[in-house]
Design a protein around this motif. Sequence first.
Motif, mmCIF file in Angstrom:
data_model
loop_
_atom_site.group_PDB
_atom_site.id
_atom_site.type_symbol
_atom_site.label_atom_id
_atom_site.label_comp_id
_atom_site.label_asym_id
_atom_site.label_seq_id
_atom_site.Cartn_x
_atom_site.Cartn_y
_atom_site.Cartn_z
ATOM 1 N N ILE A 47 0.349 -9.200 4.967
ATOM 2 C CA ILE A 47 0.461 -10.471 4.242
ATOM 3 C C ILE A 47 -0.301 -10.258 2.941
ATOM 4 O O ILE A 47 -1.539 -10.223 2.936
ATOM 5 C CB ILE A 47 -0.161 -11.641 5.026
ATOM 6 C CG1 ILE A 47 0.325 -11.673 6.472
ATOM 7 C CG2 ILE A 47 0.137 -12.970 4.338
ATOM 8 C CD1 ILE A 47 -0.390 -12.716 7.337
ATOM 9 N N ALA A 48 0.416 -10.117 1.849
ATOM 10 C CA ALA A 48 -0.255 -9.692 0.621
ATOM 11 C C ALA A 48 0.615 -9.985 -0.592
ATOM 12 O O ALA A 48 1.740 -10.461 -0.478
ATOM 13 C CB ALA A 48 -0.578 -8.198 0.695
ATOM 14 N N GLY A 49 0.054 -9.674 -1.760
ATOM 15 C CA GLY A 49 0.770 -9.866 -3.005
ATOM 16 C C GLY A 49 1.551 -8.636 -3.407
ATOM 17 O O GLY A 49 1.310 -7.531 -2.916
ATOM 18 N N SER A 50 2.490 -8.822 -4.323
ATOM 19 C CA SER A 50 3.286 -7.724 -4.847
ATOM 20 C C SER A 50 2.698 -7.268 -6.175
ATOM 21 O O SER A 50 2.525 -8.052 -7.103
ATOM 22 C CB SER A 50 4.736 -8.176 -5.069
ATOM 23 O OG SER A 50 5.446 -7.215 -5.817
ATOM 24 N N ASP A 51 2.379 -5.976 -6.257
ATOM 25 C CA ASP A 51 1.921 -5.368 -7.507
ATOM 26 C C ASP A 51 3.140 -4.760 -8.182
ATOM 27 O O ASP A 51 3.652 -3.726 -7.757
ATOM 28 C CB ASP A 51 0.864 -4.299 -7.212
ATOM 29 C CG ASP A 51 0.515 -3.467 -8.432
ATOM 30 O OD1 ASP A 51 0.837 -3.903 -9.560
ATOM 31 O OD2 ASP A 51 -0.073 -2.392 -8.263
ATOM 32 N N THR A 52 3.590 -5.386 -9.246
ATOM 33 C CA THR A 52 4.808 -4.940 -9.909
ATOM 34 C C THR A 52 4.706 -3.494 -10.383
ATOM 35 O O THR A 52 5.713 -2.775 -10.429
ATOM 36 C CB THR A 52 5.123 -5.873 -11.096
ATOM 37 O OG1 THR A 52 5.283 -7.207 -10.600
ATOM 38 C CG2 THR A 52 6.399 -5.457 -11.809
ATOM 39 N N GLY A 75 1.205 0.248 -7.540
ATOM 40 C CA GLY A 75 0.069 1.000 -7.015
ATOM 41 C C GLY A 75 -0.733 0.314 -5.939
ATOM 42 O O GLY A 75 -1.388 0.977 -5.143
ATOM 43 N N ALA A 76 -0.701 -1.009 -5.916
ATOM 44 C CA ALA A 76 -1.529 -1.774 -4.984
ATOM 45 C C ALA A 76 -0.663 -2.763 -4.220
ATOM 46 O O ALA A 76 0.562 -2.666 -4.215
ATOM 47 C CB ALA A 76 -2.650 -2.484 -5.751
ATOM 48 N N HIS A 130 -6.355 2.974 -8.744
ATOM 49 C CA HIS A 130 -5.655 1.703 -8.550
ATOM 50 C C HIS A 130 -5.003 1.669 -7.166
ATOM 51 O O HIS A 130 -4.281 2.587 -6.785
ATOM 52 C CB HIS A 130 -4.602 1.521 -9.633
ATOM 53 C CG HIS A 130 -3.844 0.240 -9.534
ATOM 54 N ND1 HIS A 130 -4.450 -0.992 -9.544
ATOM 55 C CD2 HIS A 130 -2.515 -0.003 -9.412
ATOM 56 C CE1 HIS A 130 -3.539 -1.932 -9.444
ATOM 57 N NE2 HIS A 130 -2.352 -1.362 -9.355
ATOM 58 N N GLY A 131 -5.271 0.619 -6.420
ATOM 59 C CA GLY A 131 -4.691 0.469 -5.085
ATOM 60 C C GLY A 131 -5.492 1.117 -3.975
ATOM 61 O O GLY A 131 -5.072 1.101 -2.814
ATOM 62 N N ALA A 132 -6.665 1.662 -4.293
ATOM 63 C CA ALA A 132 -7.436 2.379 -3.276
ATOM 64 C C ALA A 132 -7.853 1.466 -2.128
ATOM 65 O O ALA A 132 -7.778 1.855 -0.955
ATOM 66 C CB ALA A 132 -8.672 3.019 -3.915
ATOM 67 N N TRP A 159 -2.328 8.608 -4.990
ATOM 68 C CA TRP A 159 -1.059 9.216 -4.567
ATOM 69 C C TRP A 159 -0.994 9.207 -3.050
ATOM 70 O O TRP A 159 -1.721 9.904 -2.368
ATOM 71 C CB TRP A 159 -0.944 10.637 -5.090
ATOM 72 C CG TRP A 159 0.332 11.311 -4.667
ATOM 73 C CD1 TRP A 159 0.461 12.369 -3.824
ATOM 74 C CD2 TRP A 159 1.655 10.953 -5.067
ATOM 75 N NE1 TRP A 159 1.779 12.699 -3.670
ATOM 76 C CE2 TRP A 159 2.548 11.845 -4.422
ATOM 77 C CE3 TRP A 159 2.185 9.956 -5.904
ATOM 78 C CZ2 TRP A 159 3.931 11.771 -4.590
ATOM 79 C CZ3 TRP A 159 3.560 9.886 -6.065
ATOM 80 C CH2 TRP A 159 4.416 10.781 -5.422
ATOM 81 N N HIS A 160 -0.070 8.398 -2.515
ATOM 82 C CA HIS A 160 -0.015 8.171 -1.079
ATOM 83 C C HIS A 160 0.518 9.351 -0.281
ATOM 84 O O HIS A 160 0.305 9.433 0.925
ATOM 85 C CB HIS A 160 0.806 6.912 -0.797
ATOM 86 C CG HIS A 160 0.191 5.675 -1.364
ATOM 87 N ND1 HIS A 160 0.442 5.256 -2.658
ATOM 88 C CD2 HIS A 160 -0.694 4.808 -0.845
ATOM 89 C CE1 HIS A 160 -0.253 4.162 -2.901
ATOM 90 N NE2 HIS A 160 -0.950 3.864 -1.829
ATOM 91 N N GLY A 161 1.182 10.283 -0.934
ATOM 92 C CA GLY A 161 1.711 11.438 -0.225
ATOM 93 C C GLY A 161 0.714 12.568 -0.039
ATOM 94 O O GLY A 161 1.030 13.576 0.593
#
Length: 277
Positions: free
Chosen positions: A9-14, A17-18, A211-213, A260-262
Amino acid sequence: MTIKKVMTIAGSDTSGGAGIQADLKTFQELGVYGMTALTTIVTMDPKDWHHSVFPIAVDTLETQLETVLSVGIDAMKTGMLGTVEIIELAARKIDENKLEKVVIDPVMVCKGEDEVLNPETTDAMREFLLPRALVVTPNLFEAGQLAGMKTPRTVEEMKEAAVKIHEQGAKFVLIKGGSKLTTEDKAVDLLYDGKEFKLYESEKFETTYTHGAGCTYSSAITAELAKGKSVYDAVDVAKEFITAAIQQGFRLNQFVGPTWHGAYRGGAVTEYCEDCE
């Protein structure tokens, strides 16, 4: 093999990254099936990257939650909730569905912005979400806000904040100190279970590409909890995941660089090269 299902349940980061984008990438990398309930859309001004926040109507959010919860989930997390009404709705759905593996990431600001999105939501988080949290994952600023004290800057101050937050009902408190503790030569996070403190340390990287960590870290914990890991083991994996993601963070534009999520599974960031074909 049954694939575990998780909800954010969260916001969308256009910018990608987050928020739910980071959550879904993390879920996929860790082998769980992610579903979303969108609370806000966050956009950035191309001239200066100033954030604008566009809330989703609460009744629309509720129908999203009903969709996901009708499928069934093994764990859930929250991110940017934004209003007291949304926080109360999330708490009600947790109770109605008897959800236990609940990770609360108490997002209070957009990265790159200094102002708390809605100051009144901090009190609502304390009242409605902390008592329902298996794990709460504040960063240093959020820990200070929840604990009612100045932003922690040392491990001892992190411990003080963790105790205060735990007293408000969360079963486990993970304070994400990361590289922000100037007194430490490692990236340090602190887990408190009400009795003992455990430090999670990793190499500190000199980078602004983070960003998004926070979203990524809490998402990794959620994924591992869904797969049956204990909180301690889930944080172990999540710490390794976010460390790799930060190490391979990259420049998106002149304003921001995401993780980088990968990276955790060995997927390196590569740049497109016309001459390489």
